[in-house]
Enzyme design. Structure first.
Site, PDB file in Angstrom:
ATOM      1  CB  ALA A 169      -0.938   0.006   1.209  1.00  0.00           C
ATOM      2  CG  ASP A 170       3.788   2.118   2.995  1.00  0.00           C
ATOM      3  OD1 ASP A 170       3.040   3.018   3.402  1.00  0.00           O
ATOM      4  OD2 ASP A 170       4.266   1.250   3.731  1.00  0.00           O
ATOM      5  CE1 TYR A 171       8.650   0.480  -2.661  1.00  0.00           C
ATOM      6  CE2 TYR A 171       7.691  -1.327  -1.402  1.00  0.00           C
ATOM      7  CZ  TYR A 171       8.793  -0.578  -1.784  1.00  0.00           C
ATOM      8  OH  TYR A 171      10.033  -0.887  -1.286  1.00  0.00           O
ATOM      9  N   GLY A 174       2.426   5.833  -3.087  1.00  0.00           N
ATOM     10  CA  GLY A 174       3.455   6.695  -3.642  1.00  0.00           C
ATOM     11  C   GLY A 174       3.341   6.821  -5.147  1.00  0.00           C
TER      12      GLY A 174
END
Length: 398
Positions: A169-171, A174
């Site tokens: 989810a972070d990637y 981003g």
């Protein structure tokens, strides 16, 4: 600095991975990205994962690449004032504090836009800047849970599992953030007006769950865990080989099923009324999977790939990282790039995506040492005297 985004200055005041990954993408294509870190220890990503010989983790060395590190305590009046001066000379701010935090420090978007009306600010948070959950904390694991992704990951009746990368989810956030920033920069170029780009971690995952929402809204379909299988389509799963590996096979249409039937030496299966179409195959899912599993289990990985390639059936071994390092496709596409880092020695990092025919990305250096660009940022760009910098450093403001 060179590249298609040269001349764009980004202030990355975020921590960990989501909003900073947007900065990594921009930096790969030439943007000047200053990673603004707390003087006391810097970004926590420096300590997340396995440590490199530089002392910082491989996560940091990879995902803070092409950035310059500067230290500044935004919570102090002097630190906030220095940041405002930086904003006046920058194009983009990346942040992922809990909603309202920057406003408490006098550094919210409205305040900064008064200084620089063209400013673009990416704001990544667990649930976005609005809504009843906006004040809640969260990380990628929470986003996977809340988005519906984690519910679908794993075997039927078993504990749901981590969907591949614990930071997915972070990637993805981003990546969506980078798209938003580039759109906003284009708008600012045409109108002179900046804007906020608001991404909730869970939203980036919910957005890519294919037909989950429309199928439920229209037909009440409640998708459950299916292990390696996918809804509606079969065979479309992972199957064992005789020599201890697994292969992925994807027959997403009737034509591919015909090709796989030929590869298995059973062309008649494609004409069997029970298996001819997507709906009829789905109705006989267990039978189809058993047929394919029995076939793969009797052959080596090499034999399966050879037969599938001959019939143009999509196939791949389930690759481990050691497989990846030995694979000629990864080498040909330069998906693994090795650089010499002054702190850690040789480092192999994932190559940048996407490939560009005229303006390719460039891996200039790995994640920087804490505060390596302080002199450039404060003395050269802002004109702060060396004496004042020494004083600010002594008081842990920079």
């Amino acid at each position: 600095m060179s590249g298609p985004l040269a001349g764009i200055r980004v202030l990355d005041i975020a921590t960990f991975l989501a909003a900073p990954f947007c900065g990594t993408i921009l930096a790969d294509f030439g943007a000047e990205v200053f990673k603004i870190e707390n003087p006391s220890g810097g970004d926590s990503l420096r300590r997340f994962g396995s440590r490199s010989d530089a002392g910082d983790t491989f996560m940091w060395m990879s995902e803070a690449r092409n950035k310059k590190s500067a230290t500044l305590d935004l919570r102090t009046p002097e630190g906030a004032e220095l940041f405002r001066k930086l904003v006046a000379q920058s194009d983009v701010v990346l942040e992922n504090f809990r909603p309202g935090t920057l406003e408490k420090w006098g550094l919210g978007y409205e305040a900064l836009a008064e200084i620089n009306p063209r400013l673009v600010m990416l704001r990544v948070s667990a649930y976005g800047q609005t809504g009843p959950y906006s004040a809640r904390p969260g990380f990628a694991r929470i986003a996977h849970a809340f988005s519906g992704l984690a519910y679908l990951a794993g075997e039927p009746g078993r504990v749901p599992v981590v969907p591949g990368s614990t930071s997915l989810a972070d990637y993805m956030s981003g990546l969506f953030g980078a798209i938003g920033v580039l759109i906003a920069l284009r708008h600012a170029e045409k109108t002179g007006q900046g804007q906020e780009v608001d991404v909730g971690l869970y939203e980036s995952m919910f957005r890519v769950l294919d037909e989950l929402a429309p199928a439920y809204a229209a037909k009440g379909v409640q998708r459950e865990r299916m292990g390696a299988d996918v809804i509606n389509i079969v065979p479309h799963s992972h199957y064992p080989t005789a020599d201890g590996h697994y292969v992925a096979l994807a027959c997403s249409n009737d034509r591919m099923w015909g090709r796989l039937s030929a590869a298995m030496g059973r062309a008649e299966l494609a004409q069997d009324p029970r298996y001819q179409t997507i709906p009829t195959r789905d109705a006989h899912r267990d039978e189809i999977n058993a047929i394919v599993r029995n076939w793969t289990s009797a052959l080596s990985l090499s034999d399966i790939v050879t037969r599938c390639d001959a019939e143009q059936v999509p196939v791949s071994k389930l690759m481990s990282v050691s497989d990846i390092f030995e694979d000629p496709q990864y080498a040909a596409r330069e998906n693994l790039q090795t650089i010499e880092d002054p702190r850690a020695g040789p480092l192999t990092l994932p190559g940048s995506v996407p490939r560009m025919s005229r303006t390719p990305p460039r891996l200039r250096h790995a994640g920087p040492a804490l505060g390596d660009a302080n002199e450039e940022l404060f003395q050269t760009i802002l004109g702060v005297s060396e004496e004042r910098c020494r004083d600010l450093r002594a008081r842990r403001i920079i």
